[in-house]
Structures are given as C-alpha cells and as structure tokens.
Design an enzyme around this catalytic site. Structure first.
Site, PDB file in Angstrom:
ATOM      1  N   LYS A 158       0.857  -1.203   0.000  1.00 30.29           N
ATOM      2  CA  LYS A 158       0.000   0.000   0.000  1.00 30.29           C
ATOM      3  C   LYS A 158       0.885   1.243   0.000  1.00 30.29           C
ATOM      4  O   LYS A 158       1.445   1.632   1.024  1.00 30.29           O
ATOM      5  CB  LYS A 158      -0.931   0.029   1.215  1.00 30.29           C
ATOM      6  CG  LYS A 158      -2.113   0.963   0.939  1.00 30.29           C
ATOM      7  CD  LYS A 158      -2.656   1.705   2.122  1.00 30.29           C
ATOM      8  CE  LYS A 158      -1.957   2.971   2.481  1.00 30.29           C
ATOM      9  NZ  LYS A 158      -1.856   4.028   1.452  1.00 30.29           N
TER      10      LYS A 158
ATOM     11  N   GLU B 132       9.222   2.477  10.909  1.00 32.93           N
ATOM     12  CA  GLU B 132      10.329   3.403  10.594  1.00 32.93           C
ATOM     13  C   GLU B 132       9.690   4.784  10.523  1.00 32.93           C
ATOM     14  O   GLU B 132       8.903   5.067   9.611  1.00 32.93           O
ATOM     15  CB  GLU B 132      10.959   3.056   9.235  1.00 32.93           C
ATOM     16  CG  GLU B 132      11.558   1.675   9.146  1.00 32.93           C
ATOM     17  CD  GLU B 132      12.806   1.517   9.986  1.00 32.93           C
ATOM     18  OE1 GLU B 132      13.451   2.527  10.322  1.00 32.93           O
ATOM     19  OE2 GLU B 132      13.126   0.371  10.334  1.00 32.93           O
TER      20      GLU B 132
ATOM     21  N   CYS C 229      13.420  11.683   6.141  1.00 32.70           N
ATOM     22  CA  CYS C 229      13.469  11.373   7.575  1.00 32.70           C
ATOM     23  C   CYS C 229      14.852  11.654   8.119  1.00 32.70           C
ATOM     24  O   CYS C 229      15.041  11.837   9.313  1.00 32.70           O
ATOM     25  CB  CYS C 229      13.093   9.914   7.801  1.00 32.70           C
ATOM     26  SG  CYS C 229      14.042   8.792   6.769  1.00 32.70           S
TER      27      CYS C 229
ATOM     28  N   GLU D 243       9.351  17.715  13.693  1.00 31.33           N
ATOM     29  CA  GLU D 243       9.736  17.430  12.307  1.00 31.33           C
ATOM     30  C   GLU D 243       8.948  18.353  11.371  1.00 31.33           C
ATOM     31  O   GLU D 243       7.713  18.301  11.344  1.00 31.33           O
ATOM     32  CB  GLU D 243       9.423  15.953  11.981  1.00 31.33           C
ATOM     33  CG  GLU D 243       9.976  15.539  10.637  1.00 31.33           C
ATOM     34  CD  GLU D 243       9.646  14.089  10.287  1.00 31.33           C
ATOM     35  OE1 GLU D 243       8.493  13.670  10.463  1.00 31.33           O
ATOM     36  OE2 GLU D 243      10.561  13.380   9.827  1.00 31.33           O
TER      37      GLU D 243
HETATM   38  P1  NAD Z   1       2.155   9.144   6.572  1.00 29.52           P
HETATM   39  O1  NAD Z   1       2.286   8.538   7.915  1.00 29.52           O
HETATM   40  O2  NAD Z   1       1.153  10.212   6.395  1.00 29.52           O
HETATM   41  O3  NAD Z   1       1.814   8.028   5.478  1.00 29.52           O
HETATM   42  C1  NAD Z   1       2.617   6.878   5.306  1.00 29.52           C
HETATM   43  C2  NAD Z   1       1.754   5.758   4.747  1.00 29.52           C
HETATM   44  O4  NAD Z   1       0.806   5.387   5.735  1.00 29.52           O
HETATM   45  C3  NAD Z   1       0.954   6.144   3.513  1.00 29.52           C
HETATM   46  O5  NAD Z   1       0.910   5.048   2.621  1.00 29.52           O
HETATM   47  C4  NAD Z   1      -0.426   6.402   4.085  1.00 29.52           C
HETATM   48  O6  NAD Z   1      -1.460   6.254   3.150  1.00 29.52           O
HETATM   49  C5  NAD Z   1      -0.492   5.329   5.155  1.00 29.52           C
HETATM   50  N1  NAD Z   1      -1.486   5.533   6.210  1.00 29.52           N
HETATM   51  C6  NAD Z   1      -2.003   6.682   6.677  1.00 29.52           C
HETATM   52  N2  NAD Z   1      -2.913   6.415   7.656  1.00 29.52           N
HETATM   53  C7  NAD Z   1      -2.955   5.075   7.809  1.00 29.52           C
HETATM   54  C8  NAD Z   1      -3.687   4.189   8.644  1.00 29.52           C
HETATM   55  N3  NAD Z   1      -4.586   4.620   9.519  1.00 29.52           N
HETATM   56  N4  NAD Z   1      -3.465   2.862   8.524  1.00 29.52           N
HETATM   57  C9  NAD Z   1      -2.561   2.385   7.641  1.00 29.52           C
HETATM   58  N5  NAD Z   1      -1.843   3.178   6.800  1.00 29.52           N
HETATM   59  C10 NAD Z   1      -2.033   4.508   6.884  1.00 29.52           C
HETATM   60  O7  NAD Z   1       3.608   9.657   6.173  1.00 29.52           O
HETATM   61  P2  NAD Z   1       4.047  10.417   4.848  1.00 29.52           P
HETATM   62  O8  NAD Z   1       3.594  11.826   4.906  1.00 29.52           O
HETATM   63  O9  NAD Z   1       3.687   9.614   3.647  1.00 29.52           O
HETATM   64  O10 NAD Z   1       5.629  10.355   4.983  1.00 29.52           O
HETATM   65  C11 NAD Z   1       6.369  11.276   5.703  1.00 29.52           C
HETATM   66  C12 NAD Z   1       6.805  10.708   7.043  1.00 29.52           C
HETATM   67  O11 NAD Z   1       7.518   9.488   6.833  1.00 29.52           O
HETATM   68  C13 NAD Z   1       7.783  11.609   7.786  1.00 29.52           C
HETATM   69  O12 NAD Z   1       7.463  11.639   9.151  1.00 29.52           O
HETATM   70  C14 NAD Z   1       9.127  10.933   7.559  1.00 29.52           C
HETATM   71  O13 NAD Z   1      10.103  11.227   8.535  1.00 29.52           O
HETATM   72  C15 NAD Z   1       8.736   9.501   7.577  1.00 29.52           C
HETATM   73  N6  NAD Z   1       9.743   8.678   6.901  1.00 29.52           N
HETATM   74  C16 NAD Z   1      10.510   7.839   7.669  1.00 29.52           C
HETATM   75  C17 NAD Z   1      11.508   7.074   7.071  1.00 29.52           C
HETATM   76  C18 NAD Z   1      12.350   6.119   7.880  1.00 29.52           C
HETATM   77  O14 NAD Z   1      12.906   5.201   7.303  1.00 29.52           O
HETATM   78  N7  NAD Z   1      12.459   6.276   9.191  1.00 29.52           N
HETATM   79  C19 NAD Z   1      11.722   7.166   5.694  1.00 29.52           C
HETATM   80  C20 NAD Z   1      10.927   8.034   4.947  1.00 29.52           C
HETATM   81  C21 NAD Z   1       9.938   8.779   5.560  1.00 29.52           C
END
Ligand code: NAD
Length: 492
Positions: A174, A247, A281, A378
């Site tokens: 997803k 992550e 991140c 962040e």
């Molecule tokens: P997000 O949490 O909004 O979304 C991530 C994923 O989760 C998307 O596919 C989204 O559709 C899904 N999602 C949202 N609500 C959900 C739910 N209730 N149940 C299941 N899935 C759900 O994050 P984003 O805006 O896409 O990404 C940015 C964030 O990701 C930042 O905080 C960044 O630091 C983090 N990030 C972390 C790493 C790492 O490896 N630590 C790498 C890249 C990004």
C-alpha cells in the site's frame, strides 16, 4: 488521461467501488498525471486472499530461485532507470539526479536481497547433551502489509518488498496516495520479472480509508510501515499481536566542532537540509555549531543558499524541487511563523515564491534555542535552524534533547570528538564528516527512541524484519535425553 489500476492476484483491476482519484505534478498542479483507483475493503480482502493462497507455494520455492526473480527485477529497473526517474520527478518533485538515485537504491536492494537468497543464515551451536544437534533457521512470517510514504517512492517499497519476498512472504503493498504512479510502475516491473500471481498485490487508497482495514485484517501476519510518527503510533495501537515494524520521523542534528573543515560542513548542511526539499526522515533540520564558527558559518551558508535555484526537478538547472502538496507547503510556512514568534532570527527564506507549484524557499533560522518547536518538531521541508554551543558535551546534549533518534552527524578532525559522538549520540546512525543523508542498502537502517520501534531495514537485519527464527534440536542418541537434568550423568 491514463487510468491506472490495482494489482490483485496477478491481474490489473479497477476498484470494486468504482471510486477513482487524480494525482497532479507538484511542480505544476494544473498537470494531472493520471486517474487512480481508490481501493476499498472488498479490494483489500481480495488482495489478502490472493496473497494467502500464494503463500504455501512461494514459501516452498527455493530461496535462491526466488533470488533469480529479484535479479530480473533489478535488471528491468536498470533498463528503465531513466524513464522511471523522470516519472518520479513528475509525480513527487525531487530533482532528476536524486530520482535516479532513488531508482538506483531499488536496484541495489533487489540485487543485494537476491544474494541473501543463498544465505538466509541461521546458526549452529553445540548441544549440552551428546548425540544431539542444534541450529536455528529463518522462516517466513506469512502475508505482510508493506505501507510506504511518498518521499522515496521506489527505494522504500523496494527495501521492504525485496526483503519480504526473498524471505518467502507474500505481500500487500500500500503506497502513499501521493505517489500511486511510481507504485504501479514498480509492480509492473515485478510482474514482468515473473513474480507469481498473488505474491505481490498492490492496493492504492487514502491511508485513513483503507489503512485500518488492512492493518487489522486477521490474515495479515506482519506490518512493515514507514511514515509519520503519529500514523505509526496509531497502527501499532490497533494491530494487536501482529509483527509490526515502524520506521518513523526524526529531528536530526549536524554538529560542527571548531576543528571541522567548514567548507565540507557547509556542503553537508546544504545537502542534508535542502536535498529532496528537506523531505527526508534523515534531513539535517538542526545545525549545532561551536560558537567560534557561528558567524563564519552563517556567512558561508547565506552565500551558498542564495544561489540555489527552485523549479521543476526535470530542469538540470534546478537545485530544489517543490514540496509534495499544498498541505505540506502550508505546514512548512506555519513553522516559519512559529520560529519567528519563538524569537529565532530568519537568516534567509521563509516565503512561498511566486511559482505555480508547491515551492518553498530554502529557509535558515539562527539564534535558535534547543526547546523551540522548530528545534523539536519534524517540519519535513527546506527549513533548518542554527544553535551555537560551548563544547562537544553541550553539542551532544542538544543532539539528544529531542523525542527522535534516527541520524546524527559530526564534522570534526579530532578523533576524540568523533568517538564521543559515536558513543553518546542517541541515534540509530552516526555520520562522521558526512551529512545526515546517505544510507547504503547492505547496512542496517533505522532509529532509536520515537524514530521507530527497534527494527532495522537493509543488510542482514532487513531479513530479520521479515522472518521468524525457528530453533531446531535433532537428537540422534536413540534414547530420551533430558536437557538440564541428564547433564549431571554425562561422563568424560
Ligand atoms: P504518513 O504517515 O502520512 O503516510 C505513510 C503511509 O501510511 C501512507 O501510505 C499512508 O497512506 C499510510 N497511512 C495513513 N494512515 C494510515 C492508517 N490509519 N493505517 C494504515 N496506513 C495509513 O507519512 P508520509 O507523509 O507519507 O511520509 C512522511 C513521514 O515518513 C515523515 O514523518 C518521515 O520522517 C517519515 N519517513 C521515515 C523514514 C524512515 O525510514 N524512518 C523514511 C521516509 C519517511
């Protein structure tokens, strides 16, 4: 207008509800990139059923043979690298050279994990009893949901999916609804490479609409999630006893000591703070500098930052692409207002430029203090804040003074400072004389504190995330032998 579909049980299909949505180019929101299916519960159920049906055969297929399919995926990704990179820049904005790097990371991880197919090491160890053999083996978990963000639309899914597949799991992928086209292209390649039907399934949809159903589905055995801390907290709260790896975000610090090569550190700040428009991140969103270098650093940074060009990532002249969407642009600007209200001084940036896309000027605050929100939260945009310190101990204290712990970086020529940072910085990764950015696929990646829940992706640890350890005892003595009890009767 191209209509992209879901991939369930080896077929490209429409969402059963008939609902669709559009994705635009963030550098030019008038440009619509395609129509995408908004999956619902029925589609998730069909995908999970397909993955469960495919699991017995896929998990019994020898791992080196699974590796051959991964090598084909790597080969096809390499063949299509340029077109995939361009498609990525159009969809999420990062400059082309970085998009190529994103695809390259997917190639690297597919190749690396293909090799793991000939290892998947357990270990052997002696038994305390005679004529008894002990070892561990790695077993797949089952059906895994891989839930990914938009900022590395090929690399992050590949880190998860390749590790999951080589370990013998089947996958529901997803992606973020901000990068559905990259997801379709990645799965098209996996299909072409010969991944059997049901082994990889793609469901696209808003996280809040389909996410909870996916996470709580009883057949899903493992969840590998990368994204925002709050989403991660929500997921682990509802997942029950499934295997969940998270992550999450961070608030990374780059430390500059008085003995640092300052020009090198400036290169590191620009790359760490403004690469991918700060949407990493691993972004360097705090700069902790020794007070003796602060003025010089500010001057150098200002000179270099003013030269950075904003624009479409497809243009070779562009240094900084757009943010992912309008909400991100608003959020980043709100942090400029917060920083000013808190009393930090704006060195440069802080505005939305008059360009059609979701751009934001590279923004540097100075005279920040450790407890300000711009130093704690962040922002996920091209904003960084400078704070001056007396010595290495204060620098490390401020580095650790946040909820997160993904990456730290130190610029110094003094080996004692470097080792102090390696030992004391509470982060999963420490860079010495390098920016906060630059993970390599054969090393573990992940954070401590609220940057995750203790798992690592990449390297051998990436296999641990997607396998269970089975302990095996083989007794060939031909009699009942009791561990702990019979050891006293064993004679030399
Ligand atoms: P997000 O949490 O909004 O979304 C991530 C994923 O989760 C998307 O596919 C989204 O559709 C899904 N999602 C949202 N609500 C959900 C739910 N209730 N149940 C299941 N899935 C759900 O994050 P984003 O805006 O896409 O990404 C940015 C964030 O990701 C930042 O905080 C960044 O630091 C983090 N990030 C972390 C790493 C790492 O490896 N630590 C790498 C890249 C990004």
């Amino acid at each position: 207008m191209v209509e992209y579909k879901l991939f369930i049980n080896g077929k490209w299909v429409k969402a059963s509800s008939g609902k669709t949505f559009h994705r635009v180019n963030p550098a030019n929101p008038k440009e619509i990139l395609g129509t995408f299916q908004a999956a619902g519960k029925e589609d998730i159920n069909a995908a999970v059923d397909a993955a469960a049906d495919a699991f017995p055969k896929w998990s019994s297929f020898p791992a080196p043979r699974r590796g051959e399919i991964l090598l084909k995926i790597a080969h096809l990704l390499r063949e299509n690298k340029e077109s995939l990179a361009r498609a990525m820049t159009e969809e999420m904005g990062k400059v082309l050279v970085e998009a190529r790097g994103d695809v390259q990371e997917a190639i690297d991880v597919a190749e690396y994990m293909a090799g793991e197919g000939r290892r998947l090491f357990g270990y052997t160890t002696p038994s305390e009893l005679p004529n008894k053999f002990c070892m561990t083996v790695r077993r797949p978990i089952g059906v895994i949901a891989c839930i990914t963000p938009w900022n590395f639309p090929m690399a992050i899914p590949a880190w998860k999916i390749m590790a999951a597949l080589i370990s013998g799991n089947t996958v529901i992928y997803k992606p973020s609804s901000d990068t559905p086209r990259c997801a379709v292209k990645l799965v098209e390649i996996m299909d072409k490479a010969g991944v059997p039907k049901g082994v990889i399934n793609l469901v696209i949809g808003q996280g809040v609409e389909v996410g909870d159903h996916l996470v709580t589905h009883k057949t899903i055995r493992g969840i590998s999630f990368t994204g925002h801390r709050d989403t991660g907290k929500h997921i682990i709260g509802i997942a029950g006893l499934k295997r969940v790896s998270l992550e999450l975000g961070s608030k990374n610090a780059l430390v500059i000591m008085p003995d640092a090569d300052l020009d090198l550190a400036v290169d590191g700040i620009l790359w760490g703070a403004f690469g991918t428009t700060g949407q990493r991140c691993t972004a360097a969103s705090r700069v902790i500098v020794h007070k003796s270098l602060k003025k010089k650093l500010e001057k150098l940074l200002l000179e270099r930052t003013k030269k950075l060009k904003l624009g479409s990532g497809l243009s070779p002249k562009t240094d900084i692409g757009p943010l992912i969407n309008e909400a991100a642009q608003k959020k980043v600007h709100s942090y400029t207002e917060i920083g000013l209200k808190e009393g930090a001084k704006l060195l440069c940036g802080g505005r939305k430029p008059s360009l059609p896309g979701y751009f934001y000027e590279p923004t540097i605050f100075t005279d920040a203090t450790p407890h300000m929100r711009i130093m704690q939260e962040e922002i996920f945009g091209p904003t960084t804040s400078i704070v001056a310190v007396e010595d290495i101990n204060e620098a490390i204290e401020i580095t650790n003074n946040v909820d997160y712990g993904l990456v730290s970086s130190i610029y110094t020529q003094n080996i004692a400072n470097a080792f102090k940072a390696i030992e004391k910085c509470e982060t999963g990764i420490t860079y010495v004389n390098a920016s906060t950015i630059g993970a390599e696929v054969h090393l573990p990646f992940g954070g401590v504190k609220q940057s995750g829940n203790g798992h690592r992706e990449g390297g051998i640890e990436g296999i641990y995330e997607f396998t269970e350890t089975k302990t095996v005892y083989i007794d060939y003595s031909g009699k009942l032998q009791k561990a702990q009890i019979d050891i006293t009767t064993i004679k030399q």
